[in-house]
Design a protein around this motif. Structure first.
Motif, PDB file in Angstrom:
ATOM      1  N   LEU A   1      -9.324   4.560  -2.843  1.00  0.00           N
ATOM      2  CA  LEU A   1      -7.775   4.241  -3.543  1.00  0.00           C
ATOM      3  C   LEU A   1      -8.167   4.488  -5.104  1.00  0.00           C
ATOM      4  O   LEU A   1      -9.318   4.773  -5.428  1.00  0.00           O
ATOM      5  CB  LEU A   1      -6.949   2.879  -3.402  1.00  0.00           C
ATOM      6  CG  LEU A   1      -6.827   2.353  -2.298  1.00  0.00           C
ATOM      7  CD1 LEU A   1      -6.900   0.795  -2.790  1.00  0.00           C
ATOM      8  CD2 LEU A   1      -5.529   2.959  -2.595  1.00  0.00           C
ATOM      9  N   ARG A   2      -7.031   5.312  -5.621  1.00  0.00           N
ATOM     10  CA  ARG A   2      -7.106   5.421  -7.601  1.00  0.00           C
ATOM     11  C   ARG A   2      -8.201   3.724  -7.887  1.00  0.00           C
ATOM     12  O   ARG A   2      -7.986   2.883  -7.718  1.00  0.00           O
ATOM     13  CB  ARG A   2      -5.531   5.373  -7.966  1.00  0.00           C
ATOM     14  CG  ARG A   2      -5.519   6.731  -7.233  1.00  0.00           C
ATOM     15  CD  ARG A   2      -3.615   6.752  -7.977  1.00  0.00           C
ATOM     16  NE  ARG A   2      -3.174   5.950  -9.769  1.00  0.00           N
ATOM     17  CZ  ARG A   2      -2.317   5.943  -9.861  1.00  0.00           C
ATOM     18  NH1 ARG A   2      -1.213   6.516  -9.483  1.00  0.00           N
ATOM     19  NH2 ARG A   2      -2.262   5.185 -10.815  1.00  0.00           N
ATOM     20  N   ALA A   3      -8.747   4.173  -9.142  1.00  0.00           N
ATOM     21  CA  ALA A   3      -9.570   3.270  -9.516  1.00  0.00           C
ATOM     22  C   ALA A   3      -8.282   2.490 -10.392  1.00  0.00           C
ATOM     23  O   ALA A   3      -8.858   1.447 -10.660  1.00  0.00           O
ATOM     24  CB  ALA A   3     -10.322   4.401 -10.611  1.00  0.00           C
ATOM     25  N   ASP A   4      -7.552   2.896 -10.897  1.00  0.00           N
ATOM     26  CA  ASP A   4      -6.641   1.978 -11.399  1.00  0.00           C
ATOM     27  C   ASP A   4      -5.567   1.561 -10.598  1.00  0.00           C
ATOM     28  O   ASP A   4      -4.638   0.697 -11.563  1.00  0.00           O
ATOM     29  CB  ASP A   4      -5.836   2.914 -13.015  1.00  0.00           C
ATOM     30  CG  ASP A   4      -4.812   3.865 -12.143  1.00  0.00           C
ATOM     31  OD1 ASP A   4      -5.210   3.827 -10.779  1.00  0.00           O
ATOM     32  OD2 ASP A   4      -3.993   4.280 -12.760  1.00  0.00           O
ATOM     33  N   VAL A   5      -6.322   0.584  -9.723  1.00  0.00           N
ATOM     34  CA  VAL A   5      -5.098  -0.117  -8.405  1.00  0.00           C
ATOM     35  C   VAL A   5      -5.430  -1.302  -8.711  1.00  0.00           C
ATOM     36  O   VAL A   5      -7.380  -1.625  -9.130  1.00  0.00           O
ATOM     37  CB  VAL A   5      -5.806   0.546  -7.468  1.00  0.00           C
ATOM     38  CG1 VAL A   5      -5.214  -0.445  -6.410  1.00  0.00           C
ATOM     39  CG2 VAL A   5      -4.639   1.462  -7.117  1.00  0.00           C
ATOM     40  N   ASP A   6      -4.595  -2.448  -9.139  1.00  0.00           N
ATOM     41  CA  ASP A   6      -4.802  -3.949  -9.337  1.00  0.00           C
ATOM     42  C   ASP A   6      -3.992  -4.380  -8.430  1.00  0.00           C
ATOM     43  O   ASP A   6      -3.029  -3.856  -8.041  1.00  0.00           O
ATOM     44  CB  ASP A   6      -3.411  -3.956 -10.395  1.00  0.00           C
ATOM     45  CG  ASP A   6      -4.234  -5.711 -10.911  1.00  0.00           C
ATOM     46  OD1 ASP A   6      -2.737  -6.113 -10.715  1.00  0.00           O
ATOM     47  OD2 ASP A   6      -4.787  -5.952 -11.573  1.00  0.00           O
ATOM     48  N   PRO A   7      -5.081  -5.772  -7.577  1.00  0.00           N
ATOM     49  CA  PRO A   7      -4.492  -6.508  -6.257  1.00  0.00           C
ATOM     50  C   PRO A   7      -3.223  -6.676  -6.335  1.00  0.00           C
ATOM     51  O   PRO A   7      -2.261  -6.460  -5.817  1.00  0.00           O
ATOM     52  CB  PRO A   7      -5.798  -6.584  -5.958  1.00  0.00           C
ATOM     53  CG  PRO A   7      -7.064  -6.389  -6.373  1.00  0.00           C
ATOM     54  CD  PRO A   7      -6.367  -5.601  -7.554  1.00  0.00           C
TER      55      PRO A   7
ATOM     56  N   ALA B   1      -7.212  -0.068   6.792  1.00  0.00           N
ATOM     57  CA  ALA B   1      -7.018  -1.459   6.497  1.00  0.00           C
ATOM     58  C   ALA B   1      -6.508  -2.441   5.727  1.00  0.00           C
ATOM     59  O   ALA B   1      -6.002  -3.631   5.385  1.00  0.00           O
ATOM     60  CB  ALA B   1      -9.269  -2.013   5.721  1.00  0.00           C
ATOM     61  N   VAL B   2      -5.769  -1.558   4.589  1.00  0.00           N
ATOM     62  CA  VAL B   2      -5.027  -1.904   3.710  1.00  0.00           C
ATOM     63  C   VAL B   2      -4.011  -1.439   3.918  1.00  0.00           C
ATOM     64  O   VAL B   2      -2.697  -2.611   4.157  1.00  0.00           O
ATOM     65  CB  VAL B   2      -5.398  -0.891   2.218  1.00  0.00           C
ATOM     66  CG1 VAL B   2      -4.293  -1.174   1.115  1.00  0.00           C
ATOM     67  CG2 VAL B   2      -6.847  -1.500   1.653  1.00  0.00           C
ATOM     68  N   ARG B   3      -3.559  -0.167   4.510  1.00  0.00           N
ATOM     69  CA  ARG B   3      -2.697  -0.398   4.839  1.00  0.00           C
ATOM     70  C   ARG B   3      -1.887  -1.342   6.386  1.00  0.00           C
ATOM     71  O   ARG B   3      -0.912  -1.748   6.216  1.00  0.00           O
ATOM     72  CB  ARG B   3      -2.344   1.023   5.347  1.00  0.00           C
ATOM     73  CG  ARG B   3      -0.770   1.519   5.884  1.00  0.00           C
ATOM     74  CD  ARG B   3      -0.824   2.788   6.118  1.00  0.00           C
ATOM     75  NE  ARG B   3      -1.283   4.179   5.659  1.00  0.00           N
ATOM     76  CZ  ARG B   3      -1.324   4.885   5.303  1.00  0.00           C
ATOM     77  NH1 ARG B   3      -0.011   4.449   4.576  1.00  0.00           N
ATOM     78  NH2 ARG B   3      -1.852   5.467   4.146  1.00  0.00           N
TER      79      ARG B   3
ATOM     80  N   VAL C   1       4.757   5.665   2.189  1.00  0.00           N
ATOM     81  CA  VAL C   1       4.819   6.542   0.977  1.00  0.00           C
ATOM     82  C   VAL C   1       3.632   5.836   0.077  1.00  0.00           C
ATOM     83  O   VAL C   1       3.456   6.817  -0.744  1.00  0.00           O
ATOM     84  CB  VAL C   1       6.221   6.865   0.303  1.00  0.00           C
ATOM     85  CG1 VAL C   1       5.996   7.086  -1.076  1.00  0.00           C
ATOM     86  CG2 VAL C   1       6.858   7.773   1.579  1.00  0.00           C
ATOM     87  N   PHE C   2       4.097   3.910  -0.024  1.00  0.00           N
ATOM     88  CA  PHE C   2       3.034   3.953  -1.032  1.00  0.00           C
ATOM     89  C   PHE C   2       1.837   3.973  -1.305  1.00  0.00           C
ATOM     90  O   PHE C   2       0.891   4.056  -2.210  1.00  0.00           O
ATOM     91  CB  PHE C   2       3.769   2.328  -1.440  1.00  0.00           C
ATOM     92  CG  PHE C   2       3.330   1.429  -2.237  1.00  0.00           C
ATOM     93  CD1 PHE C   2       2.984   1.356  -3.579  1.00  0.00           C
ATOM     94  CD2 PHE C   2       2.671   0.491  -1.781  1.00  0.00           C
ATOM     95  CE1 PHE C   2       3.186   1.184  -4.472  1.00  0.00           C
ATOM     96  CE2 PHE C   2       1.904  -0.631  -2.703  1.00  0.00           C
ATOM     97  CZ  PHE C   2       2.324  -0.275  -4.009  1.00  0.00           C
ATOM     98  N   VAL C   3       1.336   3.173  -0.216  1.00  0.00           N
ATOM     99  CA  VAL C   3      -0.141   4.215   0.123  1.00  0.00           C
ATOM    100  C   VAL C   3      -0.875   5.449  -0.325  1.00  0.00           C
ATOM    101  O   VAL C   3      -1.797   5.555  -0.763  1.00  0.00           O
ATOM    102  CB  VAL C   3      -0.284   3.382   1.173  1.00  0.00           C
ATOM    103  CG1 VAL C   3      -1.778   3.241   1.654  1.00  0.00           C
ATOM    104  CG2 VAL C   3       0.267   1.418   1.142  1.00  0.00           C
ATOM    105  N   ASP C   4       0.186   5.824   0.721  1.00  0.00           N
ATOM    106  CA  ASP C   4      -0.917   7.568   0.473  1.00  0.00           C
ATOM    107  C   ASP C   4      -0.382   8.078  -0.910  1.00  0.00           C
ATOM    108  O   ASP C   4      -1.444   8.496  -2.023  1.00  0.00           O
ATOM    109  CB  ASP C   4       0.420   8.422   1.079  1.00  0.00           C
ATOM    110  CG  ASP C   4      -0.131   8.286   2.540  1.00  0.00           C
ATOM    111  OD1 ASP C   4      -1.053   7.805   3.064  1.00  0.00           O
ATOM    112  OD2 ASP C   4       0.385   8.776   3.218  1.00  0.00           O
ATOM    113  N   GLY C   5       0.264   7.483  -2.177  1.00  0.00           N
ATOM    114  CA  GLY C   5       1.038   7.597  -3.019  1.00  0.00           C
ATOM    115  C   GLY C   5      -0.548   7.029  -4.043  1.00  0.00           C
ATOM    116  O   GLY C   5      -0.329   7.463  -5.382  1.00  0.00           O
ATOM    117  N   LEU C   6      -0.804   6.066  -3.821  1.00  0.00           N
ATOM    118  CA  LEU C   6      -1.805   5.059  -4.236  1.00  0.00           C
ATOM    119  C   LEU C   6      -3.464   5.878  -4.311  1.00  0.00           C
ATOM    120  O   LEU C   6      -4.568   5.833  -4.708  1.00  0.00           O
ATOM    121  CB  LEU C   6      -2.009   4.071  -4.079  1.00  0.00           C
ATOM    122  CG  LEU C   6      -1.122   3.248  -4.717  1.00  0.00           C
ATOM    123  CD1 LEU C   6      -1.099   1.869  -3.959  1.00  0.00           C
ATOM    124  CD2 LEU C   6      -1.534   3.435  -6.270  1.00  0.00           C
TER     125      LEU C   6
END
Length: 192
Positions: free
Chosen positions: A146-152, A90-92, A182-187
């Protein structure tokens, strides 16, 4: 709010001028990007610069008004995706739509990265769209995908950066999709 301070309906000529300005701005932005001359926009609409600035006090207010329907669609998509079974997907999907919206006009990525404050009426649909994306991001963090440190706001800024990359001459149109993946997969949250 008293009847004298309540918002009054727009006069017919003011509504017509606003519509003419939006059409002229769309044409100018399509041809020259969002940095097109506002004097040229006013001239093409058949009004003076003062009329343009009465309707749209800033360039960003005009830009956001022109893309208002697209931002509304992105907000709606974000709201619908909150029920999706795959929070990361959904985010992607939402980020892909946000990036596509940002690619409509050359230079639009900068406006989406730093929209006017919500106090500016023109910012409301942009703010709503961004909040819908933020809700998806928060949900994905809470679900542990998603990683816990992800900021919207960081993700939205990166989406604007990906859009900017796509604006550069001689770029492969598929590059933005690859960068987003690449970006989303890295998160992704680390698997424990």
């Amino acid at each position: 709010m008293s009847p004298t301070t309540a918002a009054r309906p727009r006069r017919a000529d003011a509504a017509r001028n606003r519509e003419l300005l939006l059409r002229a701005a769309h044409a100018a932005f399509t041809e020259r990007g969002v940095t097109a001359s506002l004097d040229d926009v006013a001239r093409a609409a058949g009004v003076g610069p003062g009329t343009l600035y009465r309707h749209f006090p800033t360039r960003d207010a005009l830009v956001l008004a022109v893309i208002d329907d697209g931002l509304t669609d992105i907000h709606r998509l974000g709201t619908e995706l909150l029920a999706a079974g795959d929070p990361l997907g959904a985010v992607r999907e939402w980020l892909r739509a946000y990036i596509e919206q940002g690619a409509i006009y050359k230079g639009l990525a900068a406006t989406l990265a730093s929209p006017p404050s919500p106090a500016d009426g023109a910012a409301s649909t942009c703010d709503q769209a961004r909040k819908a994306g933020a809700a998806l991001i928060v949900r994905a963090v809470e679900k542990g995908v998603l990683r816990a440190d992800v900021d919207p706001d960081d993700l939205l800024d990166m989406a604007a950066a990906i859009t900017w990359v796509g604006e550069q001459p001689d770029r492969d149109p598929a590059r933005c999709r690859r960068l987003l993946d690449v970006f989303v997969d890295g998160l992704r949250a680390p698997v424990s």
